[in-house]
Design an enzyme around this catalytic site. Structure first.
Site, mmCIF file in Angstrom:
data_model
loop_
_atom_site.group_PDB
_atom_site.id
_atom_site.type_symbol
_atom_site.label_atom_id
_atom_site.label_comp_id
_atom_site.label_asym_id
_atom_site.label_seq_id
_atom_site.Cartn_x
_atom_site.Cartn_y
_atom_site.Cartn_z
ATOM 1 N N GLU A 1 -37.812 -17.880 -42.126
ATOM 2 C CA GLU A 1 -37.835 -16.442 -41.866
ATOM 3 C C GLU A 1 -39.045 -16.090 -40.986
ATOM 4 O O GLU A 1 -38.939 -15.333 -40.024
ATOM 5 C CB GLU A 1 -37.884 -15.679 -43.198
ATOM 6 C CG GLU A 1 -37.711 -14.173 -43.039
ATOM 7 C CD GLU A 1 -37.729 -13.425 -44.376
ATOM 8 O OE1 GLU A 1 -37.887 -14.062 -45.434
ATOM 9 O OE2 GLU A 1 -37.591 -12.184 -44.338
ATOM 10 N N GLU B 1 -40.648 -10.797 -53.861
ATOM 11 C CA GLU B 1 -39.356 -10.141 -53.639
ATOM 12 C C GLU B 1 -38.229 -11.190 -53.614
ATOM 13 O O GLU B 1 -37.185 -11.020 -54.236
ATOM 14 C CB GLU B 1 -39.409 -9.355 -52.315
ATOM 15 C CG GLU B 1 -38.087 -8.760 -51.859
ATOM 16 C CD GLU B 1 -37.810 -9.057 -50.398
ATOM 17 O OE1 GLU B 1 -36.844 -9.796 -50.120
ATOM 18 O OE2 GLU B 1 -38.557 -8.557 -49.517
ATOM 19 N N HIS B 2 -38.461 -12.294 -52.903
ATOM 20 C CA HIS B 2 -37.449 -13.362 -52.869
ATOM 21 C C HIS B 2 -37.224 -13.952 -54.263
ATOM 22 O O HIS B 2 -36.092 -14.213 -54.660
ATOM 23 C CB HIS B 2 -37.906 -14.492 -51.939
ATOM 24 C CG HIS B 2 -37.536 -14.281 -50.503
ATOM 25 N ND1 HIS B 2 -36.787 -15.192 -49.796
ATOM 26 C CD2 HIS B 2 -37.796 -13.270 -49.645
ATOM 27 C CE1 HIS B 2 -36.609 -14.752 -48.557
ATOM 28 N NE2 HIS B 2 -37.226 -13.598 -48.431
ATOM 29 N N HIS C 1 -43.910 -10.177 -50.470
ATOM 30 C CA HIS C 1 -42.606 -10.547 -49.923
ATOM 31 C C HIS C 1 -42.048 -11.783 -50.627
ATOM 32 O O HIS C 1 -40.849 -11.870 -50.911
ATOM 33 C CB HIS C 1 -42.758 -10.774 -48.415
ATOM 34 C CG HIS C 1 -41.554 -11.387 -47.768
ATOM 35 N ND1 HIS C 1 -41.469 -12.726 -47.488
ATOM 36 C CD2 HIS C 1 -40.385 -10.836 -47.360
ATOM 37 C CE1 HIS C 1 -40.291 -12.981 -46.921
ATOM 38 N NE2 HIS C 1 -39.614 -11.855 -46.825
#
Lengths: 441, 427
Positions: free
Chosen positions: B144, B72-73, B69
């Protein structure tokens, strides 16, 4: 590559006794849908009974007396869906019923899915499962319990709860501050008789909009018009939309303590720009530059530069004349975040709008307008909103007007925006012993 | 350039398929009359892949939780700034998501498809990660993670996965923890990138009114030539055959208990079609037993034990499978008991054949309805693709599936020994 927006249009095919019927024809979808809206003014007196009504109506009708019967019929129609509920747009309270179903040409067994879905929807709306001439007592009591749970459960989604609460605080002394689903305390007082007479009032006096969307034939339309011609109507209710200009002298600060990991900072503003004003387009672009996407000042400064938040955006409430900014942050960063956010508003006021910010905003709004035509619910919502704002815009006109908005016009919009309420949902102020750490497994 | 056209007459749909010399496959599903175009570039790499053998290495590599993840950022960062800004200059909406076993980069646009598509093809192939930007991202991702800690549905779900599995990494939050992401650095991100972002481990999908010839030649031109690599060895911890625990709870600021329960499914299917068949069967069974038209749901609803927030689902991959039944209830344990009673009753009485026929009909209709939305099509396609099938394979499942097979799955899946419940209760 086309620059004008070619989207499905809503054509008004009938308007009689306060019932407007619109048709949005399109064969690109696999489904079609039927939507009924009943509009009321949002008031303390009617909000709870308005929201209880569809909840009880969806329990059963004459031909489909139980939830299970309705579900079975939907399954037989190849997984059609039906739902109802309430929503607010400005200071209107709108009761909605809809059915969405696979269009006739995709139905393998040849069932007329439009007629069958209309039969079901019409039965639910016009022939509720009465007992001795009124709503069934057990359905009523069960739905009161469910509505109570629903109203109370709004705290479960902290993101939407904080935004709603911020706007409610902003409009504390105005009808807009009323929560769509009403008041728990008003539920016990609603008897089967009271709900039944309210039902008759809704059917006879609330202005109605009916939208038929998707692959709709002339016969389908005629079927709907024939049925509606038999609808008993009385004197039709007059509606407003609640738009208000306000210039608060001092912002209000509201802090709500709750056991949360992340604080939610929400800020309510008055836009002082009515939805039917020619300046509304500039306001939309203003909002886009401020917090309408990744190019926006809020995203760039609160998230990308300061790393304070995962999300930070602004959103307009068109009808009432409001704007809200929302961010999820560490509770101790509240002042820092507020300062950065307000600085962005000041920057626009001072004309600090880059070409990139303006162009990206306009293009992203165009994309949004064009995309709207790819979704039946969005199309219906767009046209319904026009009935609330008293406008008669189409997507192409809005697209054209947005492109013409200048930086000067945006700055002028910015001058009208007034800070009203700063709302903070925070764990600060909650007893430290009650602050629970996440369970480790 | 060669590509295939496959027609699915039953659904009134067409799909185009192309294979690049690197082993990457690309697909295109046209949408006539739609303004929106959607493209996705996805890799078969997600949050559960936290231990693997890099092709060419002999020893396994373990990486911090949440790194897929995090990557991904960071991929949006390019040499000349954030690629997000380039997309937004075009007015399009770039996005990305990471799930248990895939990472997907995407955009939707209404104009200038070629420029947008070129951006997508290029940024996913060209990471530019600096240690400084890695540190900055920790603040954003930290928020997040905290946002999800306040989300009762999300918490209930991960607590349930923790009850199903003792070690299998699906039990770990996709974004990791504040602690685990603190260990992420530039070099480890590149290690993951170089292992999992090889074209042969990826897929491209375009949905919208575009010419397949154009889409595929753009891919041909933009795709970097990479040497073929042997398959990546993905390492998973040994997982006991039984669930970790049958009940778990957590207190959060909620108004009513929010529960999720379900069965961990230990059947391991051999191929993609079997996986899909298994999925359709369990979903049908859940609808038959506790769906909207079932006697049980209607009773529990009338008694105030369930409300319309209740929903069911079934997730299946080669390595794991489980059902989830969830909603709000003043008394989740009672819901579980009543559900178990209904399951036992169906086991002795047999399943309702009429309900099966009706729900199969409903399932096929709901499948068709996905084609209304470009996003739904893309999401459905990508979510099954790495199982070795595509979303149109459901059509043959609906033809092939039998009541007898569903009865067999019923006996296997609905096994009390594999049932776990997770409750988020009010503070």
């Amino acid at each position: 590559m086309t620059n004008t927006i070619v989207a499905e249009k809503a054509v008004r095919i009938s308007s009689l006794n306060g019932i407007e019927v619109f048709r949005i024809n399109s064969v690109k979808f696999k489904t079609s849908s039927i939507h009924f809206f009943f509009q009321d003014n949002l008031t303390r007196e009617s909000v709870t009974v308005n929201s209880l009504l569809p909840a009880v109506m969806r329990r059963g009708s004459r031909d489909y007396p139980t939830l299970g019967d309705i579900s079975k019929q939907l399954e037989n129609l190849y997984g059609a869906s039906f739902d109802c509920g309430v929503t607010k747009k400005g200071e209107r309270h709108i009761i909605q019923f809809y059915a969405e179903f696979l269009s006739k040409r995709y139905i393998p067994d040849g069932t007329d899915s439009f007629k069958a879905s209309l039969d079901l929807l019409y039965d639910i709306i016009t022939r509720p499962a009465f007992e001795n001439g009124r709503f069934k007592g057990d359905y009523l009591e069960q739905e009161k319990d469910k509505l109570k749970i629903l109203i109370e459960s709004r705290v479960n989604d902290k993101m939407s709860y904080s935004v709603d609460r911020c706007l409610e605080e902003t409009c504390k002394d105005e009808p807009y501050g009323i929560y769509d689903y009403g008041f728990v305390g008003d539920l016990p007082g609603i008897s089967a008789e009271a709900l039944t007479s309210h039902y008759k009032k809704v059917m006879e006096t609330y202005p109605m909009q009916v939208y038929l969307a998707g692959d709709i034939s002339d016969d389908d339309t005629k079927d709907v018009l024939d049925r509606l011609s038999g609808f008993k109507r009385g004197s039709i209710l007059q509606l407003g939309n609640g738009f208000a200009k306000k210039q608060p002298d001092e912002p209000r600060y509201v802090t709500e303590p709750m056991n949360v990991t992340q604080g939610k900072l929400c800020i309510g503003f008055r836009t002082n720009t009515p939805p039917d004003s020619p300046d509304y387009n500039a306001l939309m672009v203003y909002n886009g530059v401020l917090g309408g996407g990744i190019h926006s000042k809020l995203f760039q400064n609160v998230r990308e530069k300061a790393s304070l938040a995962y999300y930070s955006y602004s959103r307009l409430e068109k009808f009432k004349g409001l704007m809200v900014i929302s961010s999820g942050i560490e509770t101790q960063n509240k002042d820092k975040a507020l300062e950065i956010i307000l600085k962005q508003l000041e920057a626009i006021k001072n004309g600090e709008i880059s070409d990139h910010e303006l162009e990206a905003t306009v293009k992203s709004m165009e994309t949004g307008l064009k995309s709207l035509g790819d979704s039946q619910p969005s199309l219906v919502d767009f046209y319904l909103s026009q009935t609330v704002s008293g406008t008669n815009n189409n997507l192409a006109d809005i697209g054209e007007s947005i492109k013409k908005v200048t930086k000067d016009q945006i700055v002028r919009s910015a001058q009208n925006i007034k800070l009203d309420t700063v709302y903070f949902l925070t764990s600060q102020g909650v007893g430290s012993e009650s602050r629970q750490e996440e369970k480790k497994q | 350039m060669n590509f295939d056209k496959i027609e699915y007459d039953k659904a009134g749909e067409v799909m185009y398929r192309y294979e690049h010399s690197s082993g990457l496959k690309a697909f295109m599903i046209p949408r006539k009359g739609y303004s929106k175009r959607y493209a996705a570039f996805a890799t078969h790499y997600g949050s559960i892949n936290n231990e693997f053998v890099i092709p060419g290495d002999t020893a396994p590599t373990a990486v911090p939780d949440g790194i897929a993840h995090f990557l991904e950022h960071k991929l949006f960062e390019q040499k000349d700034g954030s690629v997000m800004e380039k997309f937004s200059a075009l007015g399009s909406n770039p996005n990305a998501y990471t799930s248990f076993n895939q990472t997907v980069y995407l955009f939707s646009c209404t104009d200038r498809f070629n420029e947008n598509f070129d951006l997508l093809l290029n940024f996913v192939q060209n990471p530019f990660i600096t240690q400084e930007s890695v540190e900055k991202e920790k603040g954003i991702i930290g928020q997040e993670i905290m946002m999800y800690q306040d989300d009762p549905g999300w918490r209930a779900f991960f607590n349930l996965l923790g009850a199903f599995y003792s070690h299998f990494p699906i039990r770990i939050d996709i974004a990791g923890t504040i602690e685990s992401i603190s260990k992420i650095d530039r070099d480890t991100l590149y290690k993951c990138y170089n292992t999992f972002y090889h074209p042969s481990n990826m897929v491209i999908l375009v949905v919208g009114e575009e010419e397949p010839q154009n889409v595929f030649s753009m891919i041909e031109a933009a795709l970097q030539k990479k040497e073929a690599v042997p398959e990546i060895k993905r390492i998973f911890p040994d997982e006991p055959g039984t669930i970790n625990k049958d009940y778990t709870e957590q207190a959060l600021s909620v108004s009513i208990p929010i529960f999720q329960m379900g069965y961990r499914d230990n059947r391991r299917d051999k191929d993609g079609i079997e996986l899909l068949m298994h999925e359709v069967a369990v979903k049908l069974l859940l609808d038959m037993i506790i769906g909207r038209s079932s006697e049980l749901y209607n009773q529990l609803y009338s008694e105030g034990l369930l409300n319309s927030s209740f929903d069911t689902d079934f997730t299946i991959e080669k390595e794991y499978a489980f059902s989830v039944l969830g909603g709000e209830s003043p008394n989740p344990v009672k819901v579980k008991e009543r559900f178990c009673q209904a399951v036992e009753a169906a086991k002795s009485k047999g399943l309702d054949r009429e309900a099966y026929e009706r729900l199969l009909k409903s399932t096929t209709g709901r499948y068709m309805r996905q084609f209304n939305s470009v996003e739904r099509i893309a999401h459905s396609f990508i979510s099954v693709y790495f199982k070795g099938v595509n979303m149109f394979d459901y059509l043959q499942i609906y033809d092939k599936i039998t009541f007898k097979y569903v009865e067999e799955i019923f006996k296997e899946h609905f096994d009390r020994a594999n049932l776990a419940m997770s409750v988020v209760k009010p503070v």
